[in-house]
Write a protein that holds these residues in place. Structure first.
Motif, PDB file in Angstrom:
ATOM      1  N   PRO A  43       0.794  -1.330  -0.067  1.00  0.00           N
ATOM      2  CA  PRO A  43       0.033  -0.102   0.115  1.00  0.00           C
ATOM      3  C   PRO A  43       1.079   1.253  -0.070  1.00  0.00           C
ATOM      4  CG  PRO A  43      -0.182  -1.199   2.295  1.00  0.00           C
ATOM      5  CD  PRO A  43       0.840  -1.838   1.438  1.00  0.00           C
ATOM      6  N   LEU A  44       0.349   2.391  -0.804  1.00  0.00           N
ATOM      7  CA  LEU A  44       1.295   3.213  -0.896  1.00  0.00           C
ATOM      8  C   LEU A  44       0.630   4.723  -0.662  1.00  0.00           C
ATOM      9  CD1 LEU A  44       2.215   2.079  -4.638  1.00  0.00           C
ATOM     10  CD2 LEU A  44       3.620   1.793  -2.619  1.00  0.00           C
ATOM     11  N   GLY A  45       1.521   5.615  -0.053  1.00  0.00           N
ATOM     12  CA  GLY A  45       1.069   7.035   0.239  1.00  0.00           C
ATOM     13  C   GLY A  45       1.671   7.942  -1.095  1.00  0.00           C
ATOM     14  N   GLY A  46       1.676   9.130  -0.825  1.00  0.00           N
ATOM     15  CA  GLY A  46       2.610   9.956  -1.741  1.00  0.00           C
ATOM     16  C   GLY A  46       3.780  10.035  -1.335  1.00  0.00           C
ATOM     17  N   GLY A  47       4.620  10.779  -2.116  1.00  0.00           N
ATOM     18  CA  GLY A  47       5.927  10.974  -1.998  1.00  0.00           C
ATOM     19  C   GLY A  47       7.043   9.654  -2.230  1.00  0.00           C
ATOM     20  N   LEU A  48       6.515   8.654  -2.615  1.00  0.00           N
ATOM     21  CA  LEU A  48       7.390   7.211  -2.589  1.00  0.00           C
ATOM     22  C   LEU A  48       8.139   7.399  -4.017  1.00  0.00           C
ATOM     23  CD1 LEU A  48       8.197   4.573  -1.270  1.00  0.00           C
ATOM     24  CD2 LEU A  48       6.560   3.814  -2.836  1.00  0.00           C
ATOM     25  N   SER A  49       9.316   7.058  -3.851  1.00  0.00           N
ATOM     26  CA  SER A  49      10.077   6.830  -5.074  1.00  0.00           C
ATOM     27  C   SER A  49      11.051   5.608  -5.135  1.00  0.00           C
ATOM     28  CB  SER A  49      11.154   8.082  -5.035  1.00  0.00           C
ATOM     29  OG  SER A  49      12.077   7.985  -6.222  1.00  0.00           O
TER      30      SER A  49
ATOM     31  N   CYS B  49       2.579  -4.818   7.474  1.00  0.00           N
ATOM     32  CA  CYS B  49       3.402  -4.272   8.713  1.00  0.00           C
ATOM     33  C   CYS B  49       2.485  -3.652   9.645  1.00  0.00           C
ATOM     34  CB  CYS B  49       4.211  -3.174   7.939  1.00  0.00           C
ATOM     35  SG  CYS B  49       5.359  -2.455   9.130  1.00  0.00           S
ATOM     36  N   VAL B  50       2.582  -3.694  10.925  1.00  0.00           N
ATOM     37  CA  VAL B  50       1.675  -3.139  11.807  1.00  0.00           C
ATOM     38  C   VAL B  50       2.968  -2.482  12.681  1.00  0.00           C
ATOM     39  CG1 VAL B  50      -0.222  -3.135  13.454  1.00  0.00           C
ATOM     40  CG2 VAL B  50      -0.014  -4.907  11.812  1.00  0.00           C
ATOM     41  N   VAL B  51       2.832  -1.216  12.388  1.00  0.00           N
ATOM     42  CA  VAL B  51       4.073  -0.508  13.227  1.00  0.00           C
ATOM     43  C   VAL B  51       3.780  -0.639  14.683  1.00  0.00           C
ATOM     44  CG1 VAL B  51       5.440   1.756  13.588  1.00  0.00           C
ATOM     45  CG2 VAL B  51       4.734   0.919  11.508  1.00  0.00           C
ATOM     46  N   ARG B  52       2.603  -0.407  15.053  1.00  0.00           N
ATOM     47  CA  ARG B  52       2.076   0.035  16.635  1.00  0.00           C
ATOM     48  C   ARG B  52       2.565  -1.293  17.295  1.00  0.00           C
ATOM     49  NH1 ARG B  52      -4.003  -0.099  16.550  1.00  0.00           N
ATOM     50  NH2 ARG B  52      -3.597  -2.121  16.542  1.00  0.00           N
TER      51      ARG B  52
ATOM     52  N   GLY C 183       6.152  -6.863   8.287  1.00  0.00           N
ATOM     53  CA  GLY C 183       6.969  -5.892   7.320  1.00  0.00           C
ATOM     54  C   GLY C 183       8.166  -6.780   6.965  1.00  0.00           C
ATOM     55  N   LEU C 184       9.210  -5.896   6.485  1.00  0.00           N
ATOM     56  CA  LEU C 184      10.207  -6.494   5.954  1.00  0.00           C
ATOM     57  C   LEU C 184      11.105  -7.358   6.926  1.00  0.00           C
ATOM     58  CD1 LEU C 184      12.059  -3.910   3.321  1.00  0.00           C
ATOM     59  CD2 LEU C 184      10.613  -5.651   2.936  1.00  0.00           C
ATOM     60  N   ASP C 185      11.290  -6.670   8.243  1.00  0.00           N
ATOM     61  CA  ASP C 185      11.946  -7.425   9.163  1.00  0.00           C
ATOM     62  C   ASP C 185      11.020  -8.286  10.116  1.00  0.00           C
ATOM     63  OD1 ASP C 185      10.800  -5.432  10.611  1.00  0.00           O
ATOM     64  OD2 ASP C 185      12.241  -4.903  11.492  1.00  0.00           O
TER      65      ASP C 185
ATOM     66  N   ALA D 157       8.582   0.383   9.715  1.00  0.00           N
ATOM     67  CA  ALA D 157       8.152   0.932   8.599  1.00  0.00           C
ATOM     68  C   ALA D 157       9.051   1.073   7.395  1.00  0.00           C
ATOM     69  CB  ALA D 157       7.342   2.253   8.799  1.00  0.00           C
ATOM     70  N   LEU D 158       8.640   0.771   6.114  1.00  0.00           N
ATOM     71  CA  LEU D 158       9.483   0.953   5.092  1.00  0.00           C
ATOM     72  C   LEU D 158      10.425   2.358   5.140  1.00  0.00           C
ATOM     73  CD1 LEU D 158       7.772   0.157   1.731  1.00  0.00           C
ATOM     74  CD2 LEU D 158       9.499  -1.221   2.878  1.00  0.00           C
TER      75      LEU D 158
END
Lengths: 265, 247
Positions: free
Chosen positions: A8-14, A83-86, A91-93, A98-99
């Motif tokens: 899932p993507l938000g803005g500003g990702l490259s 990924c559930v940061v809370r 996620g990756l690890d 978070a990414l």
């Protein structure tokens, strides 16, 4: 649960392509580009080493999904790589980080036969935004839970007023602001919370609970949005006007099965 | 829910409610009692068995079970019929009360800021308060709030204490608290409004033998708090950093 293959993507990702392959994009239109050329949602595309994918800003909707052929090469936690940061999960690890800049996303495998999405699935895109600022998005809701404890006035207001999507919104829940809903009842014993539950805390402003919600809770609820309504709400930018509309579980199910069928290729 | 079968005086009001497109709540009781758990656990295993692959999630709590079924397999009427079938002739699962956990706790003012105020309010010594918190085996009613967070009860009446007026921004992992007639342990650092009496060195949510995240406590388990010294707390890996914020 299947391994997640979508990001899932938000803005500003490259993203920079280290090794070529096939990807697909759907969900919101975030003004995505591949080496500066527009990428339209609802399509697969091939990328080659050195190309750059960018997501600029939400044009229609809020969340886009980038799919990797064969899924991401990440060890699932509790059956998912989400990924559930809370809670420090997935996620990756596997620990809920978070990414971040510099992370590498690797596809599990990269051979596939491309298929064309049906028109109905492509049309889904156009329903993400209101036709104009004046028209509220209709969110179907199955009534239930503690609805009988709310005052008649409050229930009238709940279903006959526009609600505004608040800025306090994430994958756990989305606040709606509007008329104050009042309930006449004692404290309740905490119980399991379904997806889309519309809970009303003491301030009378509802919170719709989404995918990352807690498992049990003790706030009274007027019902739960349907899964399709949750998907729609998740694409609403703050300030969007929405309206709640009661639907029977049977009708909600028929609409849901029809939507699933539209996506089948 | 006519026809569904819990008929003893322990279960006066069995109700089945629609709470979403694909979700039902089985409501067994109206108030929190330890005797509820045998019924809730029996209903949990009966529902799992009858729904099989059509079950997506089942969340037991103090008085209810939330049942999420696969709407591509079942209509609501079929799901309701399966619940009735599962709960027919149900009897409480009292024989199997889950695992008993002994939980070491360092009860101290520095990591349990409400220890002294609550003892003072009750007009008893801190030692007596600790003794009374340890005197009872508590039942795990539900998991929620955060992974591994177990809601336990029931506290003796005299220890009933309201939540803090303003929740703390940060409660340390392992903090043992009480609120209303319940007691719980914070598995990880989080905001929280319970009255904190002490801290355990135990890890409540971690990886199991298979490497999957899992909770130490499960609904139906029993928990016994055991008061330990600072030295013993440290020996078991406890963190003695004081709670930063006080009520």
């Amino acid at each position: 649960m299947r391994r997640r293959s979508r990001l899932p993507l938000g803005g500003g990702l490259s993203l920079k392509v280290e090794q070529g392959g096939t990807l697909a994009l759907h969900g919101a239109d975030l003004a995505a580009t591949l080496d500066g050329e527009p990428l339209l949602p609802g399509r697969a595309f091939t990328v080659t080493t050195g190309q750059v994918i960018k997501f600029e800003r939400p044009v229609t909707g809020l969340r886009a999904y980038l799919a990797f052929a064969g899924g991401l090469d990440v060890a699932p936690v509790l059956g998912s790589v989400a990924c559930v940061v809370r809670d420090g999960l997935g996620g990756l690890d596997g620990e809920g980080r978070a990414l971040a800049s510099g992370d590498e996303l690797r596809a599990a495998r990269n051979e596939l036969s491309l298929r064309k999405l049906p028109q109905a699935a492509l049309d889904w895109q156009t329903g993400l935004s209101p036709a104009d600022q004046e028209t509220a998005i209709i969110l179907p809701l199955v009534v239930g839970a503690q609805i009988a404890e709310f005052s008649g006035d409050s229930l009238y207001r709940a279903f006959n007023s526009d609600w505004a999507v608040d800025g306090r919104a994430d994958r756990m829940g989305v606040r709606l602001t509007g008329p104050r809903l009042e309930r006449d009842g004692a404290g309740m014993v905490s119980e399991g919370i379904p997806l889309g539950a519309v809970q009303v805390p003491a301030d009378g402003q509802p919170i719709v609970l989404l995918n990352d919600r807690q498992t049990i809770g003790g706030y009274p609820r007027i019902g739960a949005l349907t899964p399709l309504a949750c998907a729609q709400l998740g694409q609403c930018v703050p300030g969007t006007r929405v309206r709640l509309a009661a639907v029977t579980p049977g009708q909600a199910r028929r609409d849901y099965l029809r939507a699933l069928k539209a996506w089948q290729v | 829910m006519a026809g569904a079968g819990i008929q003893t005086s322990d279960v006066p009001h069995l109700r089945l409610e629609t709470v979403g497109m694909d979700t039902l709540i089985v409501r067994l009781f109206d108030s929190i009692e330890e005797s509820n758990m045998g019924w809730v656990l029996a209903a949990d295993s009966a529902l799992r068995q009858v729904f099989g692959a059509a079950l997506i999630d089942l969340v037991p709590s103090y008085t209810t079970l939330l049942l999420h079924y696969d709407v591509t397999m079942l209509e609501e009427s079929e799901a309701r019929a399966r619940v009735s079938q599962a709960l027919e002739n149900l009897s409480p699962d009292n024989g199997q009360q889950g695992q008993l956990h002994e939980v070491p706790v360092w009860y101290d003012d520095s990591v349990g800021p409400e220890l002294v105020p609550i003892a003072t309010r009750l007009g008893i010594s801190v030692e007596a308060l600790i003794e009374r918190h340890c005197a009872h085996d508590y039942c795990v009613f539900a998991l929620g709030f955060a992974p591994g967070y177990a809601f336990m009860g029931v506290l003796e009446d005299a220890l009933t204490t309201p939540r803090l007026k303003t929740p703390r921004q940060k409660v340390a992992a392992g903090s043992v608290g009480i609120a209303d007639r319940q007691t719980a342990i914070y598995p990880s650092r989080s905001p929280g409004g319970w009255n904190i009496l002490g801290r355990t060195p135990l890890t409540l949510f971690g990886r199991n033998a298979a490497g999957e995240p899992s909770s130490l406590f499960m609904p139906g388990d029993r928990v016994r708090f055991v008061s330990v010294s600072r030295e013993e707390f440290l020996r078991q890996g406890g963190d003695v950093t004081p709670l930063e914020e006080r009520s």
